[in-house]
Design a protein around this motif. Structure first.
Motif, PDB file in Angstrom:
ATOM      1  N   PRO A 177       0.658  -1.242  -0.007  1.00 16.66           N
ATOM      2  CA  PRO A 177      -0.120   0.005   0.001  1.00 16.66           C
ATOM      3  C   PRO A 177       0.765   1.438  -0.058  1.00 16.66           C
ATOM      4  CG  PRO A 177      -1.002  -1.601   1.529  1.00 16.66           C
ATOM      5  CD  PRO A 177       0.330  -2.183   1.146  1.00 16.66           C
ATOM      6  N   TRP A 178       1.941   1.208   0.753  1.00 15.02           N
ATOM      7  CA  TRP A 178       2.757   2.484   0.927  1.00 15.02           C
ATOM      8  C   TRP A 178       3.557   2.843  -0.524  1.00 15.02           C
ATOM      9  CZ3 TRP A 178       3.637   6.712   3.983  1.00 15.02           C
ATOM     10  CH2 TRP A 178       3.129   6.859   5.027  1.00 15.02           C
ATOM     11  N   GLN A 179       3.827   1.817  -1.154  1.00 21.14           N
ATOM     12  CA  GLN A 179       4.597   1.712  -2.406  1.00 21.14           C
ATOM     13  C   GLN A 179       3.530   2.268  -3.311  1.00 21.14           C
ATOM     14  OE1 GLN A 179       5.890  -2.282  -2.825  1.00 21.14           O
ATOM     15  NE2 GLN A 179       7.883  -1.773  -2.504  1.00 21.14           N
ATOM     16  N   ALA A 180       2.132   1.609  -3.135  1.00 20.44           N
ATOM     17  CA  ALA A 180       1.381   2.121  -4.291  1.00 20.44           C
ATOM     18  C   ALA A 180       0.974   3.674  -3.908  1.00 20.44           C
ATOM     19  CB  ALA A 180      -0.078   1.261  -4.365  1.00 20.44           C
ATOM     20  N   ALA A 181       0.941   4.198  -3.166  1.00 16.40           N
ATOM     21  CA  ALA A 181       0.769   5.745  -2.629  1.00 16.40           C
ATOM     22  C   ALA A 181       1.715   6.290  -3.283  1.00 16.40           C
ATOM     23  CB  ALA A 181       0.368   5.866  -1.258  1.00 16.40           C
ATOM     24  N   ASN A 182       3.122   5.788  -3.075  1.00 12.93           N
ATOM     25  CA  ASN A 182       4.304   6.313  -3.317  1.00 12.93           C
ATOM     26  C   ASN A 182       4.085   6.542  -5.024  1.00 12.93           C
ATOM     27  OD1 ASN A 182       6.782   7.522  -2.990  1.00 12.93           O
ATOM     28  ND2 ASN A 182       7.843   5.713  -3.507  1.00 12.93           N
ATOM     29  N   LEU A 183       3.872   5.598  -5.794  1.00  4.12           N
ATOM     30  CA  LEU A 183       3.814   5.562  -7.057  1.00  4.12           C
ATOM     31  C   LEU A 183       2.939   6.654  -7.620  1.00  4.12           C
ATOM     32  CD1 LEU A 183       4.526   4.302  -9.710  1.00  4.12           C
ATOM     33  CD2 LEU A 183       2.854   2.775  -9.604  1.00  4.12           C
ATOM     34  N   HIS A 184       1.804   6.781  -6.955  1.00  3.35           N
ATOM     35  CA  HIS A 184       0.736   7.758  -7.285  1.00  3.35           C
ATOM     36  C   HIS A 184       1.382   9.191  -7.058  1.00  3.35           C
ATOM     37  CE1 HIS A 184      -3.521   9.416  -7.371  1.00  3.35           C
ATOM     38  NE2 HIS A 184      -2.987  10.150  -6.444  1.00  3.35           N
ATOM     39  N   GLU A 185       1.954   9.366  -5.894  1.00  2.00           N
ATOM     40  CA  GLU A 185       2.588  10.651  -5.826  1.00  2.00           C
ATOM     41  C   GLU A 185       3.936  10.929  -6.771  1.00  2.00           C
ATOM     42  OE1 GLU A 185       1.514  12.897  -3.745  1.00  2.00           O
ATOM     43  OE2 GLU A 185      -0.215  11.533  -3.210  1.00  2.00           O
ATOM     44  N   MET A 186       4.515  10.244  -7.034  1.00  2.03           N
ATOM     45  CA  MET A 186       5.539  10.136  -7.967  1.00  2.03           C
ATOM     46  C   MET A 186       5.192  10.649  -9.414  1.00  2.03           C
ATOM     47  SD  MET A 186       8.586   7.352  -7.313  1.00  2.03           S
ATOM     48  CE  MET A 186       7.600   5.711  -7.238  1.00  2.03           C
ATOM     49  N   HIS A 187       3.956  10.010  -9.774  1.00  2.87           N
ATOM     50  CA  HIS A 187       3.380  10.184 -11.039  1.00  2.87           C
ATOM     51  C   HIS A 187       3.052  11.715 -10.919  1.00  2.87           C
ATOM     52  CE1 HIS A 187       0.492  10.022 -14.346  1.00  2.87           C
ATOM     53  NE2 HIS A 187       1.434   9.246 -14.835  1.00  2.87           N
ATOM     54  N   ASN A 188       1.992  11.888  -9.991  1.00  2.00           N
ATOM     55  CA  ASN A 188       1.683  13.345  -9.953  1.00  2.00           C
ATOM     56  C   ASN A 188       2.668  14.363  -9.917  1.00  2.00           C
ATOM     57  OD1 ASN A 188      -1.296  12.797  -9.803  1.00  2.00           O
ATOM     58  ND2 ASN A 188      -1.190  13.567  -7.577  1.00  2.00           N
ATOM     59  N   SER A 189       3.712  14.183  -9.188  1.00  2.27           N
ATOM     60  CA  SER A 189       4.681  15.055  -9.199  1.00  2.27           C
ATOM     61  C   SER A 189       5.437  15.255 -10.541  1.00  2.27           C
ATOM     62  CB  SER A 189       5.986  14.560  -8.038  1.00  2.27           C
ATOM     63  OG  SER A 189       7.118  15.384  -8.360  1.00  2.27           O
ATOM     64  N   TRP A 190       5.881  13.995 -11.223  1.00  2.00           N
ATOM     65  CA  TRP A 190       6.217  14.047 -12.541  1.00  2.00           C
ATOM     66  C   TRP A 190       5.398  14.709 -13.579  1.00  2.00           C
ATOM     67  CZ3 TRP A 190       4.262  10.899 -16.653  1.00  2.00           C
ATOM     68  CH2 TRP A 190       5.328  10.957 -17.770  1.00  2.00           C
ATOM     69  N   GLN A 191       4.117  14.515 -13.521  1.00  2.64           N
ATOM     70  CA  GLN A 191       3.101  15.076 -14.581  1.00  2.64           C
ATOM     71  C   GLN A 191       3.091  16.574 -14.252  1.00  2.64           C
ATOM     72  OE1 GLN A 191      -1.348  14.032 -14.200  1.00  2.64           O
ATOM     73  NE2 GLN A 191      -1.025  13.342 -16.150  1.00  2.64           N
ATOM     74  N   LYS A 192       2.795  16.930 -13.043  1.00  4.10           N
ATOM     75  CA  LYS A 192       2.610  18.461 -12.689  1.00  4.10           C
ATOM     76  C   LYS A 192       4.050  18.981 -13.376  1.00  4.10           C
ATOM     77  CE  LYS A 192       1.017  18.470  -8.427  1.00  4.10           C
ATOM     78  NZ  LYS A 192       1.168  18.657  -6.864  1.00  4.10           N
ATOM     79  N   THR A 193       5.379  18.632 -13.152  1.00  2.00           N
ATOM     80  CA  THR A 193       6.268  19.388 -13.671  1.00  2.00           C
ATOM     81  C   THR A 193       6.361  19.165 -15.199  1.00  2.00           C
ATOM     82  OG1 THR A 193       7.352  18.694 -11.743  1.00  2.00           O
ATOM     83  CG2 THR A 193       8.871  19.466 -13.574  1.00  2.00           C
ATOM     84  N   ASN A 194       6.097  17.822 -15.643  1.00  2.00           N
ATOM     85  CA  ASN A 194       6.315  17.721 -17.062  1.00  2.00           C
ATOM     86  C   ASN A 194       5.466  18.025 -18.173  1.00  2.00           C
ATOM     87  OD1 ASN A 194       8.710  16.730 -17.702  1.00  2.00           O
ATOM     88  ND2 ASN A 194       8.222  14.725 -18.106  1.00  2.00           N
TER      89      ASN A 194
END
Lengths: 496, 496
Positions: free
Chosen positions: B74-91
């Motif tokens: 679960p923590w990893q899944a949440a982390n993946l979600h946050e990584m993706h958001n962070s990436w998308q927001k910047t990119n």
């Protein structure tokens, strides 16, 4: 863009990263709470890797080849030379080694901060061993790349052009006259003390008052506070970047003399940095020439100028104004205070006469460590033996005031120590030249007419940055390459 | 390595660069001499480019696709979600737009610094127009990428999951009762002042004494000085990194109450940061949930706890000990001081009752600006109309204390303002839950038994970081999603 311009642009970007490195390092030594250390070490290691990667860009090699064929102005040619040196110095090391050494050094240094107080040699040695091991690997790689000995390869990181051969000769000379000089000076000072005993100033001297005195003297010495700061750290240093030079000191409320002269010392480093040529500032040619030349500026300020009787006369009213007036603060007594020669355990507290003994001892040990003739576990015994030989002091079992006193080895900065004494020698040679050109320099100092001295340094040292190699720089400035006789003369004139 | 592990390793490296960014920014606001500014700006720009390049690495898109198929905790899944958001927001933004907006914002902010003092709306509007225009473009691109409205897209940069629909409802409710509440509170306080006039504490209160009081109160609030610092800056903030949290304040020797409560506020931010989950600390999932949740912690500390009568009782002896005893420092008078309600022009000086009016006004204007329903030239008139409606104040012609007072729009940080009032509401809801679970919480606070409160925050907010989306986080913590009624109840209980 020409190849030179492309290279110049790459180094311009690298300069920005060095800025971050310098500022965050300063923070680590002055501001960072200890709990932040691990995260900081990781961040600094990552920055090191990025800098290393930029330096390792595969096209740089070709750009250097092309740039060497291009027609360049003298400063550009010197810059190309410095870029190439800088590139080679960095690029020769594998990324893993850089990261491992950075982490091992950070761990060793961090734990050293508490271990030193506990006199915990065993704990310190455990952390120092990997640092020495990684530095040996570094030395081997550098030596192979440049075709010199392993220790010379490290020495050249700090002191380009310097060799063990030259150093053995210079330090050999010093060892031939230093022990006797120390004895003579001590005898003379003992006799003088019988007639006129030294009066030790009585504290407390509050930190805030010492700091305002320090700032006042920094102003007198031309420090630009719009582009720099004064702070506190355990181990005083000059850090930051030329556009924002950060010096530090440490205060002892019982004794103002150390912090005051420490500030004068760091101000010497600072003025060199603050006066490097601005139009080249992001380029390697604008960097200070070497650690030895850097130290020549701090020791010029501290020893040639700072302990000059005229300078003490100049700052005595400031001392009285910021601190307190008392009988110990007569000019004569202050001069005596600042020229006491006493063999002691601590390098950074050493007077200028015994200081070279500390450096030669470290030079001999670190050279043996790197050449594999000695191990970390052997250090305390060799340290004690050499302290007895050079300074007549027994350091057995006293690790904290022995091999644990300095930060250099903990960080893996092996090859650095000789720069201190080279600096003292360059400084003596520079002042001797100034005295020839300004025969009444002694009177000028007492009157506070320091501008002609700073102008000489500005013109001959600061503004030249890395325009020439060290020998050429010193020869252009003083008419000859390094000649340790000026240092000997300086010591004899002042102390005998 | 799995795709998730590769992504995690990339974000681990980015975390190191954010560390440098945070620390050097802190230095710029607290330590840097002004002459260092240009070199610093260049260095920070270069770091920004490097971070952007790492985020724009072309293989990340594929790694995200693969990682979504991998089996994750679960923590990893949440982390993946946050990584993706962070990436998308910047990119998602084209580099040109980022640069243009940054330049337009810098120009607008730079000239605003002098224009504000001159009340020069016309000049300011000229610079604000391109900022708004570029932010509209940004909003359009973000909206297309995420399938929401343009203003929602900006809101989500600061407050993931929040929508105009929700906000309109929440703020609509507040608008239905706030003007009347403000009037009632003012009437009540006027009547009370007739019986017991407010006594203003008489300074000077030396900076050093205020600082030691601040540190004392920070200790009481559980700030970990081994992983953080307190310093001075022109605009107070909480910066640094979770492992080394740096808060700042500013001191006014005539008035200790502002700096003291400012320190309590920043300590709320700091405890959140210091208690984010260490085992995930280099990953996006370990970051604070949102600006609104961050502000809920600072406002929990400042408003729920800091102005609580029990807390004022607890710190009153400390105030007397560090500063001075005087008749203004009775518990009753201190409580009165810290709960004064006065509609005023300036948001940052506003009390907690009138503050939401400032935020709602800005929200309505910035939303209309982004949705194209309003132009920059319309701002002063709408501002004045809303200030009259919500706070009964006429701001006609007073641009400097009107739409020119904040830095947010000049910088293009449109979408940020709602977080302030969302934070106040989340804080009230959290405290209300604590009160249910610890019925004698009021007595506990007065006795200094704060640990159970901090434990609740630690367990429900701090340690959860970005493990859940905001609604889920708040529902798990308080049993329901955001309900502005708790905020209303808090204000009515305290002020009526």
């Amino acid at each position: 863009m020409t190849a030179y311009q492309q290279l110049s642009s790459r180094f311009h970007r690298l300069h920005q990263l060095s800025h971050l490195q310098a500022m965050v390092s300063w923070d680590g030594a002055t501001m960072m709470p200890s709990g932040g250390n691990q995260a900081r070490a990781n961040a600094m290691a990552e920055l090191g890797v990025i800098i290393h990667q930029q330096m390792a860009a595969t096209d740089l090699s070709e750009l250097f080849k092309q740039a060497k064929k291009e027609s360049l102005e003298p400063w550009q040619a010197a810059n190309l030379h410095e870029m190439h040196n800088s590139w080679q110095k960095t690029n020769v090391l594998p990324e893993d080694l850089v990261r491992e050494k950075s982490l091992a050094g950070a761990k060793c240094e961090h734990e050293w901060r508490s271990q030193r107080g506990e006199n915990n040699w065993a704990g310190f040695a455990e952390n120092l061993k990997p640092v020495v091991e990684l530095t040996r690997k570094e030395a081997e790689i550098r030596a192979k790349a440049t075709g010199c000995s392993r220790y010379d390869a490290l020495l050249n990181v700090f002191e380009p052009g310097m060799t063990t051969e030259k150093l053995d000769k210079i330090f050999g000379q010093v060892k031939s006259w230093l022990p006797e000089l120390i004895q003579k000076v001590q005898q003379k000072q003992k006799a003088e003390a019988l007639i006129q005993p030294l009066i030790v100033p009585q504290g407390p001297f509050p930190v805030a008052a010492q700091e305002s005195l320090g700032r006042d003297v920094m102003g007198l010495l031309g420090f630009d506070f719009n582009r720099g700061r004064l702070d506190i750290s355990m181990h005083p240093f000059c850090g930051g970047v030329p556009e924002d030079v950060r010096i530090t000191t440490r205060y002892d409320e019982a004794d103002f003399t150390q912090s005051l002269m420490g500030i004068v010392h760091e101000t010497g480093h600072a003025r060199y940095e603050q006066n490097l040529p601005l139009e080249w500032i992001s380029q390697p040619v604008a960097r200070a020439r070497s650690m030895g030349i850097h130290e020549s500026q701090s020791l010029f300020f501290e020893m040639q100028l700072g302990r000059h009787p005229g300078f003490l006369e100049l700052i005595l009213p400031k001392i009285k104004q910021h601190l307190t007036d008392q009988s110990a603060l007569s000019l004569e007594n202050l001069q005596t205070l600042y020229t006491q020669v006493n063999p002691g355990n601590i390098r950074v507290d050493a007077d200028e006469v015994t200081y070279p003994a500390h450096v030669i001892l470290r030079y001999e040990i670190e050279k043996a460590l790197i050449e594999g003739e000695m191990e970390v576990d052997d250090i305390p015994a060799v340290w004690n033996q050499k302290m007895q030989q050079y300074l007549g002091l027994n350091t057995e079992g006293n690790f904290k005031d022995g091999p644990m006193q300095d930060i250099h080895w903990t960080d893996g900065a092996i090859g650095y120590f000789p720069s201190y004494t080279l600096g003292a020698m360059y400084a003596a040679q520079q002042f001797s030249t100034i005295r020839k050109q300004l025969p009444n320099v002694d009177q000028m100092i007492a009157k506070g007419d320091l501008a002609p001295i700073f102008d000489w340094l500005q013109q001959n040292i600061w503004s030249q940055a890395s325009r020439y190699d060290t020998d050429t720089l010193i020869e252009k400035a003083t008419g000859e390459t390094l000649n340790p006789e000026y240092f000997r003369q300086h010591l004899e004139n002042r102390y005998l």
